[in-house]
Structures are given as C-alpha cells and as structure tokens.
Design a protein around this motif. Structure first.
Motif, PDB file in Angstrom:
ATOM      1  N   ARG A  92       0.864  -1.177   0.000  1.00 36.47           N
ATOM      2  CA  ARG A  92       0.000   0.000   0.000  1.00 36.47           C
ATOM      3  C   ARG A  92       0.899   1.225   0.000  1.00 36.47           C
ATOM      4  N   VAL A  93       0.858   1.987  -1.085  1.00 38.19           N
ATOM      5  CA  VAL A  93       1.680   3.191  -1.212  1.00 38.19           C
ATOM      6  C   VAL A  93       0.793   4.359  -1.603  1.00 38.19           C
ATOM      7  N   ARG A  94       1.272   5.564  -1.315  1.00 35.13           N
ATOM      8  CA  ARG A  94       0.505   6.771  -1.606  1.00 35.13           C
ATOM      9  C   ARG A  94       1.249   7.705  -2.545  1.00 35.13           C
ATOM     10  N   ARG A  95       2.266   7.192  -3.196  1.00 32.04           N
ATOM     11  CA  ARG A  95       3.068   8.006  -4.099  1.00 32.04           C
ATOM     12  C   ARG A  95       3.279   7.270  -5.413  1.00 32.04           C
ATOM     13  N   ALA A  96       3.530   8.025  -6.473  1.00 31.75           N
ATOM     14  CA  ALA A  96       3.802   7.428  -7.771  1.00 31.75           C
ATOM     15  C   ALA A  96       5.258   7.005  -7.891  1.00 31.75           C
ATOM     16  N   LYS A  97       6.149   7.695  -7.182  1.00 34.90           N
ATOM     17  CA  LYS A  97       7.579   7.375  -7.192  1.00 34.90           C
ATOM     18  C   LYS A  97       8.025   7.167  -5.745  1.00 34.90           C
ATOM     19  N   LEU A  98       8.709   6.070  -5.485  1.00 41.38           N
ATOM     20  CA  LEU A  98       9.133   5.734  -4.123  1.00 41.38           C
ATOM     21  C   LEU A  98      10.626   6.002  -3.927  1.00 41.38           C
ATOM     22  N   TYR A  99      11.087   7.155  -4.418  1.00 44.56           N
ATOM     23  CA  TYR A  99      12.506   7.483  -4.300  1.00 44.56           C
ATOM     24  C   TYR A  99      12.934   7.685  -2.847  1.00 44.56           C
TER      25      TYR A  99
END
Length: 125
Positions: A92-99
């Motif tokens: 579950r993520v809330r960003r398009a890029k996980l940098y």
C-alpha cells in the motif's frame, strides 16, 4: 495526446500479454541473458519504485538491497529481454515514485501489505 503515426509504428513492437503490476509491488523480473550461443533466465527480485513513459518508451525501476548496498535496475516494459514479471507481494503506497526508499535503511524500507483488488485476485490468486 500522442502522435497517431508514432502510435501506429509502435503497435507491432508492443507486448501482447500486458504485465499487471504497479509501484510498490515486490516483483521477480525474469530477464533473458545471452552467454555465447546459450540463453538463460536470470531473476532480479525487488520493489518497483518507479514507472514512467508510455508505449515503447515505458520503463519501470526495481530496487533491492545486496550486501548492504542498494541496487536499482531499470527495465523496458516492452523489451524481448524481459521474459516475465511475477508479482510476489502488493504494498500500500501513496506516491507514484518511491525514491524516498533510497534514504532508508533496514526495517524502515518495509512497505505495508495491501489486499488484492478483484482483477488481481482472479489472475494471481
């Protein structure tokens, strides 16, 4: 909107079986490696931290930790060198890029598990 002529020219080179994964998924990327006249499959396992582009230019970046060092590889989605992408786990993520995962160490890099969506359950479950 993309140019119709470019779209028409790229159509034959696109992958027939669409890969179903998204940013945050832990995946096994099966790549074809040529060694002399032999071909073998090598697996790169990691978290998808970015997807960008469209059509023939679409790529995704996979990150993993090897011997305490972060290793990232960027794969073209439509490349014949990419044999398969197997989704191991959904996060579950809330960003398009996980940098932001680049700055984290150890347990801080863990992502929360997410429940499968209906289209994922019928194809992967």
């Amino acid at each position: 909107m993309q140019n119709k002529l470019i779209e028409l020219a790229e159509q034959p080179s696109l992958r027939e079986n669409e890969l179903k994964f998204t940013v945050g998924d832990t995946v096994d990327v099966h790549t074809r490696i040529l060694e002399g006249d032999k071909e073998r499959i090598q697996v790169f396992t990691g978290v998808v931290i970015a997807m960008k582009g469209a059509g023939m230019r679409e790529t995704f970046t996979v990150r993993r930790i090897v011997a305490g060092e972060g290793v990232e590889r960027t794969f073209p989605v439509n490349s014949p060198k990419v044999a398969d992408v197997v989704v191991k786990r959904h996060a579950r993520v809330r960003r398009a890029k996980l940098y932001y995962l680049r700055d984290r160490i150890g347990k801080a890099t863990r992502l929360a598990e997410r429940r499968a969506k209906p289209w994922e359950a019928e194809t992967h479950g």
